[in-house]
Enzyme design. Structure first.
Site, PDB file in Angstrom:
ATOM      1  N   GLU A   7      50.786 -19.742 -63.056  1.00  0.00           N
ATOM      2  CA  GLU A   7      50.131 -19.844 -64.013  1.00  0.00           C
ATOM      3  C   GLU A   7      48.258 -19.723 -63.143  1.00  0.00           C
ATOM      4  O   GLU A   7      48.054 -20.400 -62.420  1.00  0.00           O
ATOM      5  CB  GLU A   7      49.785 -20.742 -65.009  1.00  0.00           C
ATOM      6  CG  GLU A   7      49.910 -22.189 -64.066  1.00  0.00           C
ATOM      7  CD  GLU A   7      50.020 -23.305 -65.095  1.00  0.00           C
ATOM      8  OE1 GLU A   7      49.606 -22.949 -66.179  1.00  0.00           O
ATOM      9  OE2 GLU A   7      50.590 -24.072 -65.055  1.00  0.00           O
ATOM     10  N   ASP A  56      50.297 -28.515 -74.164  1.00  0.00           N
ATOM     11  CA  ASP A  56      50.835 -28.812 -72.565  1.00  0.00           C
ATOM     12  C   ASP A  56      49.806 -29.112 -71.997  1.00  0.00           C
ATOM     13  O   ASP A  56      49.010 -30.343 -72.737  1.00  0.00           O
ATOM     14  CB  ASP A  56      49.757 -26.936 -72.438  1.00  0.00           C
ATOM     15  CG  ASP A  56      50.381 -26.496 -71.122  1.00  0.00           C
ATOM     16  OD1 ASP A  56      51.430 -27.404 -70.520  1.00  0.00           O
ATOM     17  OD2 ASP A  56      51.249 -25.128 -71.067  1.00  0.00           O
TER      18      ASP A  56
HETATM   19  C1  BGC Z   1      52.261 -25.035 -67.972  1.00  0.00           C
HETATM   20  C2  BGC Z   1      53.164 -25.141 -68.266  1.00  0.00           C
HETATM   21  C3  BGC Z   1      53.930 -26.804 -68.020  1.00  0.00           C
HETATM   22  C4  BGC Z   1      53.572 -27.595 -67.217  1.00  0.00           C
HETATM   23  C5  BGC Z   1      53.948 -28.914 -67.126  1.00  0.00           C
HETATM   24  C6  BGC Z   1      51.224 -26.398 -68.096  1.00  0.00           C
HETATM   25  O1  BGC Z   1      50.220 -26.138 -66.756  1.00  0.00           O
HETATM   26  O2  BGC Z   1      51.463 -24.071 -69.228  1.00  0.00           O
HETATM   27  O3  BGC Z   1      54.337 -24.553 -68.518  1.00  0.00           O
HETATM   28  O4  BGC Z   1      55.043 -26.883 -68.326  1.00  0.00           O
HETATM   29  O5  BGC Z   1      52.317 -27.255 -66.905  1.00  0.00           O
HETATM   30  O6  BGC Z   1      53.548 -28.960 -65.633  1.00  0.00           O
HETATM   31  C1  BGC Z   2      49.571 -29.152 -62.135  1.00  0.00           C
HETATM   32  C2  BGC Z   2      50.674 -29.005 -63.264  1.00  0.00           C
HETATM   33  C3  BGC Z   2      49.919 -28.188 -64.193  1.00  0.00           C
HETATM   34  C4  BGC Z   2      48.449 -27.678 -63.741  1.00  0.00           C
HETATM   35  C5  BGC Z   2      47.624 -27.109 -65.044  1.00  0.00           C
HETATM   36  C6  BGC Z   2      49.100 -28.235 -61.967  1.00  0.00           C
HETATM   37  O1  BGC Z   2      48.622 -29.777 -60.611  1.00  0.00           O
HETATM   38  O2  BGC Z   2      51.205 -29.581 -61.275  1.00  0.00           O
HETATM   39  O3  BGC Z   2      51.277 -28.946 -63.337  1.00  0.00           O
HETATM   40  O4  BGC Z   2      50.500 -26.738 -64.837  1.00  0.00           O
HETATM   41  O5  BGC Z   2      48.156 -28.381 -62.730  1.00  0.00           O
HETATM   42  O6  BGC Z   2      46.368 -27.006 -65.237  1.00  0.00           O
END
Ligand code: BGC
Ligand code: BGC
Length: 598
Positions: free
Chosen positions: A490, A290
């Site tokens: 998230e 990830d």
């Molecule tokens: C998330 C993933 C995602 C990845 C790429 C991560 O922070 O946990 O689910 O696919 O970012 O954006």
């Molecule tokens: C990105 C996401 C990623 C996240 C994790 C963001 O800046 O756009 O894809 O999952 O950072 O920290």
């Protein structure tokens, strides 16, 4: 095209003509042949997945021979956000990969987690929790097939989807990415998603990525990237079956979870990644880490590389470029040094690259580098929206319907619609829409808000009044109130308590005071603690995060479609009941599977 290509093409055609189906063709010979020509640098390059924003100088794609690139949730092409802008940008990245000595095609990945959700004008489907409520595996397969067509229409052949978390605590902000609290439901719909995305692995197919392995939905108190505390038997019973099922359905990539199991980070867990997943479950695809997740294993990046690659990680997702911390050059230099120091074996590198190349062959990337313009043209088409609308109407769960408040007649004289959310496509879509965390407002073109859908559905004589603050309910025959959570994704979506907002309750109670039937529609990524809102409503619909096709809601409101959605997770009566185990111990407000209809 080199001559080898024609030899292999000839072989493939012979196999097809002798009745061997393309997907059963064994690519090992081709993979080994290519691998035998590769230098260590070229191999390590294949193991890199760089975010588009990290690559300031595109010649780095050629220089380092990246195997993959991605767009994170907020990484968009500089030129703009239309499908054509995306296609141009991705084609440009791919062209740099084809300038390398061996011309190994670039595999591009994106979070198409409810439709091709980063792209303006793409169809946005309900988030997984809503699809869980449909209980309709065929429809989920069709939804993901449609998503795959839109993804492929921008030159992208890999979606970081499906999330097959079995979310156990809805304090977790990613609960909506989970199909539900039940292992069986997640397995069934997760495999439908894999089948839909990957299809026959033809030129319009998209590589699926089951995520996040393992136990992401089981963290203590629902903390994102947290710690899942349980014995191995529970881990295997609750969280592992969807992976077994996804692999059987043909899933060829799996993303590892940020979370830990009993205090140990999954990204360094050799037992689960290598022994269980690749050994016991026979996973032949590749593992992707990830976003900057290996960086969390320790304070030292080189040891993180060592631990993660030796644990069985095949491709590393790297959001940083030169000048930033732990960037792709650091990774390449670090891994190369580790091989020289015999801390990572040549065999481990070869295994990782073999897995990545095999998938590239299986997807036909070497043979079909281009994009069918008809796919690009079909992004956001009426036909695609139709599939999403079907998902929406099947996802709605009717929780209450006193005195047959629903369905509403289409020929009411005066229908009042209350609540800003009724006219907000961004709120209707939730997180992972255009931006990483999503946002309120007119975020995308196309699609229909609930208000617009209601206006389309009623008779020409019906007066539809939109009163966002609920002040103009006079003379109404019925009131529809639309309330709910504001977009989040998230990390930022974690909550300790989940009460319906006080302002939302106030709107519902104000509407109730008008003395006519009140229907409440709730947008949320998870069940909320409703308090008095349920009593104050005559009818109540859990609409989850339905996406762009608000007409699916109108279909149910006016009885063109009788509600069939079933709760994909039990509904808590209080904040003490936000976890599945707490609800199993007590009595939820509505049990798992609850549904009403007309
Ligand atoms: C998330 C993933 C995602 C990845 C790429 C991560 O922070 O946990 O689910 O696919 O970012 O954006
Ligand atoms: C990105 C996401 C990623 C996240 C994790 C963001 O800046 O756009 O894809 O999952 O950072 O920290």
């Amino acid at each position: 095209m080199n001559t080898k290509y024609y030899i292999w093409l000839g072989l493939a055609l012979t196999l097809v003509s002798t009745g061997v189906r393309a997907e059963t063709v064994n690519f090992d010979t081709r993979v080994n042949d290519l691998l035998s020509q590769m230098s260590l640098d070229e191999k390590i390059g294949q193991m890199v997945q760089a975010d588009m924003n990290a690559v300031k100088d595109l010649s780095d794609i050629q220089k380092y021979g990246f195997g993959s690139m991605l767009s994170g949730g907020s990484s968009d092409p500089a030129a703009g956000n239309t499908a054509q802008d995306w296609l141009n940008a991705v084609n440009n990245f791919k062209s740099w990969a084809l300038k390398t000595r061996l011309k190994i095609p670039l595999l591009y990945g994106i979070d198409a987690v409810h439709g091709h959700n980063n792209i303006d004008g793409a169809v946005i489907f309900p988030h997984h929790i809503g699809l869980g409520a449909t209980r309709d595996a065929k429809l989920v397969e069709q939804a993901e097939r449609t998503t795959a067509l839109e993804v492929a229409g921008t030159g992208i052949r890999w979606a970081f989807d499906p999330c097959i978390a079995v979310a156990q605590n809805e304090r977790w902000g990613r609960t909506y990415e989970s199909f539900g609290e039940s292992t069986e439901l997640v397995s069934e719909l997760g495999t439908a998603a894999v089948r839909g995305l990957q299809g026959d692995l033809g030129p319009n197919s998209v590589l699926a990525c089951a995520k996040h392995f393992l136990g992401d939905g089981g963290t203590q108190n629902g903390v994102d990237q947290g710690n899942t505390i349980c014995d191995e038997a529970t881990l295997r019973k609750l969280y592992l079956p969807p992976y077994r099922a996804a692999i059987q359905a043909g899933a060829k990539s799996i993303m590892v979870s940020y979370s830990s199991w009993n205090g140990k980070k999954m990204h360094g867990n050799k037992y689960l990644l290598t022994d269980v997943l690749k050994g016991e479950l026979g996973f032949q695809g590749f593992l992707v880490s990830d976003w900057a997740a290996i960086d969390q294993i320790s304070a030292d990046y080189k040891s993180d590389i060592e631990a993660s690659i030796n644990a069985g990680q095949d491709m590393i997702m790297i959001p940083n470029g030169p000048g930033q911390k732990n960037n792709y050059v650091d990774f390449i230099t670090g891994l190369k040094a580790l091989v020289a120091e015999n801390k990572v074996s040549q065999a481990r590198i070869d295994d990782a690259v073999r897995r990545i190349l095999r998938v590239k062959f299986q997807l036909g990337l070497f043979e079909n580098p281009g994009t069918d313009p008809a796919l690009t043209a079909a992004i956001g088409s009426a036909e695609h929206r139709h599939v999403a609308r079907a998902c929406v109407r099947e996802s709605l769960v009717l929780l209450k319907n006193s005195n047959h408040a629903l369905p509403l007649a289409k020929n009411l004289k005066r229908l009042v619609v209350v609540g800003e959310a009724a006219d907000d496509i961004g709120v209707q879509c939730g997180g992972w829409t255009i931006d990483w965390q999503g946002r309120a407002g007119a975020v995308t073109h196309g699609g229909t808000t609930i208000l617009a859908a209601i206006r389309q559905a009623v008779s020409p004589e019906t007066q539809v009044i939109f009163s966002s603050d609920g002040n103009e309910t006079k003379g109404a025959d019925a009131i529809v109130v639309v309330v709910g959570e504001r977009p989040y994704a998230e990390m930022k979506g974690d909550r300790k308590t989940l009460d319906l907002a006080a302002s939302d309750l106030a709107l519902i109670e104000k509407a109730k005071a008008a003395g006519v039937p009140v229907t409440t529609i709730l947008f949320s990524g998870r069940p909320l603690v409703l308090g008095r809102a349920l009593d104050a409503s005559d009818a109540f619909i859990a609409a989850w995060l339905p996406g762009t096709e608000g007409q699916g809601v109108a279909d149910v409101l006016f009885g063109d479609f009788k509600p069939t959605g079933k709760l994909p997770r039990a509904w808590p009566a209080s904040n003490e009941q936000l976890s599945t185990s707490a609800m199993q111990a007590g009595k939820p407000l509505f049990p798992y599977g609850f549904s009403l209809s007309y």
